[in-house]
Design an enzyme around this catalytic site. Structure first.
Site, mmCIF file in Angstrom:
data_model
loop_
_atom_site.group_PDB
_atom_site.id
_atom_site.type_symbol
_atom_site.label_atom_id
_atom_site.label_comp_id
_atom_site.label_asym_id
_atom_site.label_seq_id
_atom_site.Cartn_x
_atom_site.Cartn_y
_atom_site.Cartn_z
ATOM 1 N N ASP A 320 68.827 15.215 62.925
ATOM 2 C CA ASP A 320 68.203 16.379 62.304
ATOM 3 C C ASP A 320 66.686 16.221 62.409
ATOM 4 O OD1 ASP A 320 67.898 18.768 60.925
ATOM 5 O OD2 ASP A 320 69.356 18.264 59.395
ATOM 6 N N GLU A 522 67.055 25.048 52.375
ATOM 7 C CA GLU A 522 67.005 23.598 52.215
ATOM 8 C C GLU A 522 66.378 23.205 50.878
ATOM 9 O OE1 GLU A 522 66.268 21.337 55.766
ATOM 10 O OE2 GLU A 522 66.626 23.067 57.032
#
Length: 814
Positions: A320, A522
């Site tokens: 990521d 997020e």
């Protein structure tokens, strides 16, 4: 996963070969004779071909296959020189620096990068086409005009695998139309704490729901299995993420630690990966989080021994966004530990050049064994083989079967699927007989969210964080919740009026209040409790109740939240989640055109404090649903909430996000303060004001800002408490100012005051992040808005701006 034998089939042609071209770093590669494609239709032939390619690749180009930069940080010339194996667009990235670029420009960039990656190399070294990855998590929603499907939380409420499979196929077709090869989806997190800011990316708290839906999306994105093992035209590589435990962190903290017995954690959080692997997913993304203190990007026991050994995954593992840098001892540009643990591709948005150089050195000095490098490169090549990128004569993106099919973006067929998904996801929690809406009713629709497609779509929509204030022109062909209700009511012989503030001249029969969470993504969506502090919806519901007007609450959110007050105040309450671009699907249920079949994919909290849910904390259980015909009275819910007594956050800007009541305003040069330009989420450019702001990474993805001032320009954060005690600003500066820089504060209408901070910024040059405390001791009359004004060109980085409570005698720290 299906064994390699079932995924690799006929290889009908030879390698992409080349003559002379650009010089690359390192020793020249010896010439080699062309390797003929194996004739046998077997996995052995495919593996032999991968081995043949590997044997003829230079060390430099092997390493480049493991580097994945973002499109804003490299050029086509860089691609031609280094030959990156893949690249991505971040949530705020778009072609040529334009995140709102039209679809044809995405395709144009895809062609440019493909061409650059396939130009001939010296010595007959095989050229290997690059591939582009994107986060199309609820449709191809980085691109204007694309269909915006409901987020996963809504699809979990619908719990229809065939529907999800069709959404995957539609999304893949729209991705392929713009020339992109790879989707970083599905998210198959099992969210166990609703305070987590990514809860809406989870289908459910129940892995038995998450697994089949995630597998269905994989099948839709990659298409049905073919005899040759290839991904069919119009489909793309899928990625199951984030392996594993992202939904199980302590207190729901994004990128945090998951604690507990490892086998028990696997049974919950790794279970959906078994279904995704069985469905043939080609890629898995490593998670930011830790498991019992060990960062997943650095865990060989889990990325290699468990994922590949026990679960049998044979695809590629991608990191990521700079996730490797969170491993102890690592940085964005230096982390052999991740590759040794089992990572195959580094997602390194900006620091790719230094990482490339360090990996090259580490292979040469033996820190990274050549065998491990070859293993990772082989996995990348295997994915490209399955995607058809290694076929002889592999076509430019625009020349492929779906390339340039812009008619697919937001097509009526895809919008119909999205509308179906919206309708099937609606969950009625309460109905005192007001639903379905009566034919011929006079309906008032209230709430700022009612006509906002941006708010209904949530995060990961055009921009990373999304936004209620995204211009409506960014959503061509979309239908807001208000528009859907207006059309449906009119079709039933009634009338509807939009009044965001709830005011009316003609008394309605019923008022529909549309409200909810502002968009986020997020860590920006992490909460300490389950309270929705924006009380606009509550105030409207109570006002209508006092007027004797029956109400329907339509709650837009990425998760269940503490809604006791709103549920008590409304006659009907509908969890509408984040429906996306097809608001008519909400109206289909409100008017009775579509039955309310959605079920809660998570338990709904009865307490606001945010502790993990126990049976005593649950207002509505997992799987709860109520048909519109069920008018059983709901008992009043308790409205006491200790979290409401706590002070609101004092942060104006923090964790990459402006506070809900704060605006970032740019002005100066020829643009007066009263005509200041608003910068959504403190990002973007205001050329007339001479201010450009971009997201940068400090501790997490784009959690800070870099502000470029032209001479005479200013930036102001406005909408704060009128008389703060002091301000705390965390900042850094790379090059000292050449002319005066002033901190400005106060009220634009009454006139802004200023404080010269040139010396402070000069002292801070090149000294990492520093703290500035501004009090009335150096800023008399400190109040209202706060910001900076620069006489000359200046680049300043800001991580946090917050109001702090200090004694009245506190001194400034500059």
């Amino acid at each position: 996963m299906k064994a390699a034998a079932s995924r690799i089939g006929t290889i009908v042609s030879g390698l992409l070969l080349a003559g002379c071209a650009t010089t690359v770093t390192g020793a020249p590669v010896p010439a080699a004779a062309p390797v003929a494609a194996p004739a046998a239709d077997t996995a052995t032939a495919g593996e032999a071909r991968i081995a043949a390619i590997l044997s003829r690749m230079s060390l430099e180009h092997k390493i480049a296959q493991l580097i994945q930069p973002q499109i804003n940080s490299f050029t086509a010339a860089d691609m031609e020189r280094y030959r990156f194996g893949s690249y991505l667009n971040g949530g705020n990235g778009g072609p040529y620096g334009d995140e709102f670029a039209p679809a044809d420009r995405w395709l144009r960039l895809a062609d440019e990068m493909f061409d650059a990656s396939t130009r001939p190399l010296p010595g007959g070294e095989p050229v290997i086409p690059t591939m582009w990855g994107t986060d199309a998590v609820h449709g191809h929603t980085n691109v204007v005009q694309a269909t915006i499907f409901p987020h996963n939380v809504a699809l979990g409420a619908a719990n229809d695998a065939d529907l999800v499979r069709r959404i995957g196929a539609a999304t893949a077709a729209e991705i392929a139309a713009t020339g992109i090869d790879w989707n970083f989806s599905p998210t198959i997190a099992v969210a166990r704490d609703l305070r987590w800011g990514r809860a809406y990316e989870s289908y459910s708290e129940d892995p038995a729901i998450v697994g089949p839906l995630g597998a269905a999306l994989v099948e839709g994105l990659q298409g049905p299995a073919r005899p040759d093992g290839k991904i069919a035209p119009g489909h793309v590589i899928a990625t199951a993420k984030h392996f594993f435990g992202d939904g199980g962190t302590t207190r729901g903290v994004d990128q945090g630690d998951v604690e507990g017995d490892l086998d028990a954690l696997k049974r919950v959080h790794a279970a959906p990966y078994k279904a995704a692997i069985a469905a043939g997913v080609d890629a898995i993304m490593a998670s930011f989080n830790s498991i019992n203190g060990t960062k997943m990007h650095g865990s060989r026991a889990l990325l290699t021994d468990y994922l590949r050994g026990e679960l049998g995954f044979d695809g590629l593992v991608v990191g990521d966004w700079n996730g490797h840098a969170q491993i102890p001892g690592c940085r964005n540009d230096d982390c052999p530990q991740a590759l040794l643990a089992g990572l195959d591709i580094y997602m390194v948005p900006d620091d790719w050049k230094a990482l490339y150089a360090n990996l090259l050195r580490q292979v040469k000095d033996g820190t990274i064994p050549m065998a491990r490098l070859d293993e990772a490169v082989a996995r990348v090549l295997r994915a490209k083989l399955r995607a058809g990128l290694l076929d002889a004569g592999a076509k430019r993106p625009s020349q492929r079967a779906f390339g340039g099919r812009m008619d697919l973006l937001g097509s009526s067929e895809h919008r119909a699927i999205a509308r179906e998904a919206v309708a099937k996801s609606q969950v009625i929690l309460k109905n005192d007989g007001v639903l379905p809406l009566k034919l011929g009713a006079r309906v008032l629709v209230a709430g700022a969210a009612a006509d906002s497609v941006g708010q209904a779509a949530g995060g990961w929509t055009l921009t990373w964080q999304g936004g209620r204030d995204l211009e409506r022109s960014r959503f061509p062909g979309a239908t807001s919740v208000w528009q859907g209700i207006e059309q449906a009511v009119a079709q039933g012989g009634g009338s509807a009026a939009l009044a965001p503030d709830g005011r009316f001249t003609q008394r309605p029969d019923v008022a529909i209040v549309v409200f909810g969470e502002l968009p986020y993504a997020e860590f920006a969506g992490d909460q300490k409790d389950m309270v929705l502090r924006d009380e606009e919806g509550l105030a409207l519901l109570r006002t209508f109740r006092a007027q004797g007007i029956r109400t329907v609450a339509v709650f837009l959110s990425g998760r269940p939240m503490w809604m006791n007050r709103e549920i008590n105040a409304a006659d009907a309450f509908v969890a509408s989640w984040l429906p996306g671009s097809e608001g008519a699907g909400v109206a289909d249920v409100l008017t009775g055109k579509q039955a309310a079949t959605g079920r809660l994919p998570f338990r709904w909290p009865s307490r606001c404090e945010g502790s993990p849910l126990t049976s005593a904390d649950v207002a509505f259980p997992l799987g709860y649903r109520r048909d519109a015909s069920d008018t059983t009275r709901l008992a009043s819910l308790p409205e006491a909430c200790s979290a409401l007594l706590a002070a609101d956050s004092t942060a104006l800007f923090g964790a990459g996000r402006l506070a809900p009541n704060v605006r970032a305003l740019a002005f100066g040069r020829s643009l007066p303060a009263e005509r200041a330009i608003a910068l959504t989420q403190l990002r973007g450019a205001a050329p007339a004001a001479g201010v450009t702001v971009r997201g940068i990474d400090r501790s997490a993805q784009e959690d800070a800002r870099e502000i470029a001032f032209e001479p005479g320009s200013a930036l102001l954060l406005e909408g704060v408490a009128p008389k703060p005690t002091a301000y705390r600003i965390l900042y850094s500066i790379g090059q000292r100012p050449t002319e005066p820089v002033r901190l400005i504060y106060g009220n634009r209408a009454a006139g802004l005051r200023s404080l010269d901070v040139t010396r402070a910024l000069s002292v801070a040059e090149g000294k990492d992040w520093r703290e500035m405390i501004v009090t009335p001791a150096c800023a008399p009359g400190l109040s209202g808005a706060i910001g900076f004004e620069s006489t000359a060109k200046l680049t300043l980085r800001i991580a946090t701006v917050e109001a702090v409570d200090l004694p009245a005698t506190a001194e400034c720290v500059l």
